[in-house]
Scaffold this motif. Structure first.
Motif, mmCIF file in Angstrom:
data_model
loop_
_atom_site.group_PDB
_atom_site.id
_atom_site.type_symbol
_atom_site.label_atom_id
_atom_site.label_comp_id
_atom_site.label_asym_id
_atom_site.label_seq_id
_atom_site.Cartn_x
_atom_site.Cartn_y
_atom_site.Cartn_z
ATOM 1 N N GLU A 72 0.863 -1.200 0.000
ATOM 2 C CA GLU A 72 0.000 0.000 0.000
ATOM 3 C C GLU A 72 0.891 1.238 0.000
ATOM 4 O O GLU A 72 1.986 1.206 0.533
ATOM 5 N N LYS A 73 0.345 2.323 -0.567
ATOM 6 C CA LYS A 73 1.117 3.572 -0.645
ATOM 7 C C LYS A 73 1.186 4.244 0.710
ATOM 8 O O LYS A 73 0.241 4.164 1.498
ATOM 9 N N GLY A 74 2.295 4.937 0.990
ATOM 10 C CA GLY A 74 2.373 5.809 2.164
ATOM 11 C C GLY A 74 3.203 5.254 3.312
ATOM 12 O O GLY A 74 3.918 4.247 3.178
ATOM 13 N N LEU A 75 3.092 5.941 4.420
ATOM 14 C CA LEU A 75 3.875 5.616 5.619
ATOM 15 C C LEU A 75 3.041 6.016 6.834
ATOM 16 O O LEU A 75 2.413 7.077 6.836
ATOM 17 N N ASP A 76 3.014 5.159 7.859
ATOM 18 C CA ASP A 76 2.209 5.474 9.056
ATOM 19 C C ASP A 76 3.073 5.873 10.250
ATOM 20 O O ASP A 76 2.721 6.777 10.992
ATOM 21 N N ILE A 77 4.196 5.137 10.442
ATOM 22 C CA ILE A 77 5.029 5.413 11.622
ATOM 23 C C ILE A 77 6.502 5.434 11.213
ATOM 24 O O ILE A 77 6.966 4.559 10.484
ATOM 25 N N MET A 78 7.223 6.432 11.689
ATOM 26 C CA MET A 78 8.688 6.465 11.522
ATOM 27 C C MET A 78 9.310 6.313 12.909
ATOM 28 O O MET A 78 9.044 7.125 13.809
ATOM 29 N N ILE A 79 10.118 5.274 13.105
ATOM 30 C CA ILE A 79 10.800 5.085 14.387
ATOM 31 C C ILE A 79 12.290 5.368 14.185
ATOM 32 O O ILE A 79 13.014 4.587 13.550
ATOM 33 N N ALA A 80 12.744 6.500 14.713
ATOM 34 C CA ALA A 80 14.169 6.866 14.627
ATOM 35 C C ALA A 80 14.884 6.172 15.782
ATOM 36 O O ALA A 80 14.890 6.672 16.913
ATOM 37 N N ASN A 81 15.427 5.015 15.464
ATOM 38 C CA ASN A 81 16.025 4.168 16.505
ATOM 39 C C ASN A 81 17.548 4.078 16.377
ATOM 40 O O ASN A 81 18.248 3.928 17.383
ATOM 41 N N ALA A 82 18.074 4.200 15.145
ATOM 42 C CA ALA A 82 19.520 3.994 14.938
ATOM 43 C C ALA A 82 20.318 4.901 15.866
ATOM 44 O O ALA A 82 20.047 6.093 15.971
ATOM 45 N N GLY A 83 21.276 4.316 16.539
ATOM 46 C CA GLY A 83 22.105 5.120 17.439
ATOM 47 C C GLY A 83 23.369 4.365 17.804
ATOM 48 O O GLY A 83 23.430 3.134 17.721
ATOM 49 N N ILE A 84 24.382 5.117 18.166
ATOM 50 C CA ILE A 84 25.646 4.505 18.591
ATOM 51 C C ILE A 84 26.099 5.132 19.913
ATOM 52 O O ILE A 84 25.697 6.245 20.260
ATOM 53 N N SER A 85 26.927 4.390 20.625
ATOM 54 C CA SER A 85 27.514 4.933 21.866
ATOM 55 C C SER A 85 28.980 4.508 21.907
ATOM 56 O O SER A 85 29.498 3.946 20.940
ATOM 57 N N LEU A 86 29.610 4.743 23.030
ATOM 58 C CA LEU A 86 31.061 4.527 23.110
ATOM 59 C C LEU A 86 31.490 3.127 23.532
ATOM 60 O O LEU A 86 32.580 2.704 23.231
ATOM 61 N N GLY A 87 30.642 2.414 24.267
ATOM 62 C CA GLY A 87 31.131 1.180 24.890
ATOM 63 C C GLY A 87 31.958 1.544 26.102
ATOM 64 O O GLY A 87 31.459 2.134 27.048
ATOM 65 N N LYS A 124 -1.843 14.711 6.636
ATOM 66 C CA LYS A 124 -2.345 15.145 7.947
ATOM 67 C C LYS A 124 -2.561 13.942 8.869
ATOM 68 O O LYS A 124 -3.553 13.830 9.592
ATOM 69 N N SER A 125 -1.596 13.040 8.873
ATOM 70 C CA SER A 125 -1.606 11.918 9.820
ATOM 71 C C SER A 125 -0.211 11.291 9.846
ATOM 72 O O SER A 125 0.583 11.488 8.927
ATOM 73 N N GLY A 126 0.054 10.555 10.911
ATOM 74 C CA GLY A 126 1.346 9.886 11.041
ATOM 75 C C GLY A 126 1.890 10.024 12.452
ATOM 76 O O GLY A 126 1.367 10.808 13.258
ATOM 77 N N GLN A 127 2.910 9.222 12.736
ATOM 78 C CA GLN A 127 3.502 9.243 14.083
ATOM 79 C C GLN A 127 5.025 9.193 13.982
ATOM 80 O O GLN A 127 5.583 8.293 13.350
ATOM 81 N N LEU A 128 5.656 10.171 14.606
ATOM 82 C CA LEU A 128 7.122 10.192 14.703
ATOM 83 C C LEU A 128 7.501 9.610 16.057
ATOM 84 O O LEU A 128 6.932 10.004 17.079
ATOM 85 N N VAL A 129 8.465 8.702 16.051
ATOM 86 C CA VAL A 129 8.913 8.090 17.306
ATOM 87 C C VAL A 129 10.435 8.191 17.376
ATOM 88 O O VAL A 129 11.116 7.935 16.379
ATOM 89 N N ALA A 130 10.955 8.568 18.529
ATOM 90 C CA ALA A 130 12.417 8.572 18.693
ATOM 91 C C ALA A 130 12.783 7.673 19.865
ATOM 92 O O ALA A 130 12.119 7.687 20.896
ATOM 93 N N ILE A 131 13.854 6.894 19.690
ATOM 94 C CA ILE A 131 14.380 6.128 20.809
ATOM 95 C C ILE A 131 15.506 6.968 21.403
ATOM 96 O O ILE A 131 16.630 6.993 20.898
ATOM 97 N N SER A 132 15.148 7.691 22.455
ATOM 98 C CA SER A 132 16.132 8.502 23.166
ATOM 99 C C SER A 132 16.746 7.628 24.268
ATOM 100 O O SER A 132 16.956 6.427 24.061
ATOM 101 N N SER A 133 16.978 8.177 25.443
ATOM 102 C CA SER A 133 17.562 7.375 26.527
ATOM 103 C C SER A 133 17.478 8.147 27.842
ATOM 104 O O SER A 133 17.466 9.388 27.827
#
Ligand SMILES: NC(=O)c1ccc[n+]([C@@H]2O[C@H](COP(=O)([O-])OP(=O)(O)OC[C@H]3O[C@@H](n4cnc5c(N)ncnc54)[C@H](OP(=O)(O)O)[C@@H]3O)[C@@H](O)[C@H]2O)c1
Length: 250
Positions: A72-87, A124-133
């Motif tokens: 189906e056309k379109g996008l409903d949810i964007m989850i910005a999850n990619a992330g890196i840290s130092l270890g 005029k619809s959709g959901q932005l999600v971020a994986i912060s910390s």
């Protein structure tokens, strides 16, 4: 629903992708190295995977445009999850590594939101999600760039959740404590209340379904982080230097 998850080849992103697929959704993921994706998911009919870095906006746009036309056309949810840290944390900053952390975590999220909004605003619809910390709530020793990147994401979400409400676009910011993933495998400091990525995925999906604005977990971490935030800074310094926490070192 059609859901795009940045950084979906391992850890939290992969578990979310797997769980959303089980629920019957169409999922897009990305990573810099798609060979990390388990073989049985490499040719899954409901999973589209793209190899690019979230810091490359043109590659990101091309992948998202392709995903938006899949099934189906379109996008409903964007989850910005990619992330890196130092270890392993160091007292003296590695500025090149810090630059990579800031670029991936901040600009990766920024591009994900900007590109998703090119679909959400006209619809005029959709959901932005971020994986912060929770690391964004205090300046963790040895992890200044990581803490700063997550504080930036959290604040950006807080503003956008108000700005975009009139456009019928919701914004959800997730701030997990420690989750057992490849990212935390190299940590050599203590990780209180560490949780499985399966449990984290369940809590994240619940928060997204309820369109929550701001979610922190696990519960005990909320208490700990609140205490660390409000206590006198001298006491915070003292606690963070306790040898058993293994945080401050040279
Ligand atoms: N684990 C925790 O304790 C914890 C706690 C709080 C918040 N978080 C946040 O949760 C998110 C996921 O972490 P995780 O623990 O699941 O880590 P992870 O297992 O290391 O997974 C990170 C994912 O992001 C991808 N990625 C990293 N840099 C990328 C880039 N430049 N472009 C595209 N994809 C990229 C990785 O794939 P490639 O390497 O192939 O690119 C991988 O798929 C991160 O934002 C992290 O900061 C984690």
């Amino acid at each position: 629903m059609k859901i795009f998850i940045t950084g979906g080849t391992t850890g939290i992103g992969f578990t979310l992708a797997k769980d959303y697929l089980e629920e019957g959704h169409t999922v897009g993921i990305c990573g810099r190295d798609l060979s990390k994706l388990p073989i049985e998911y490499q040719n899954h009919v409901d999973l589209k995977s793209y190899q690019f870095s979230v810091t490359d906006k043109n590659a990101f746009r091309a992948a998202l445009d392709n995903f938006a036309l899949y099934k189906e056309k379109g996008l409903d949810i964007m989850i910005a999850n990619a992330g890196i840290s130092l270890g392993r944390k160091n007292r003296i900053p590695n500025f090149e590594k810090n630059r990579q952390i800031l670029e991936t975590n901040i600009w990766g999220t920024h591009f994900a939101f900007e590109l998703a909004l090119s679909y959400f605003l006209p619809a005029k619809s959709g959901q932005l999600v971020a994986i912060s910390s929770v690391a964004g709530e205090v300046g963790l020793p040895g992890a200044g760039a990581y803490s700063a990147s997550k504080a930036c994401i959290t604040k950006m979400c807080e503003s956008l959740s108000i700005d975009l409400a009139a456009e019928n676009i919701s914004v959800t910011c997730i701030a997990p404590g420690f989750i057992d993933t490849p990212l935390t495998k190299t940590n050599d400091h203590s990780m209180p209340f560490i949780m499985s990525s399966k449990k984290a995925s369940q809590l994240i999906r619940q928060a997204i379904a309820k369109k929550k604005v701001w979610v922190v977990f696990p519960c005990r971490m909320i208490l700990l982080i609140t205490l660390l935030k409000i206590m006198p800074r001298k006491l915070y310094h003292y606690i963070m230097k306790l040898p058993f926490l293994n945080y401050s070192r040279g």
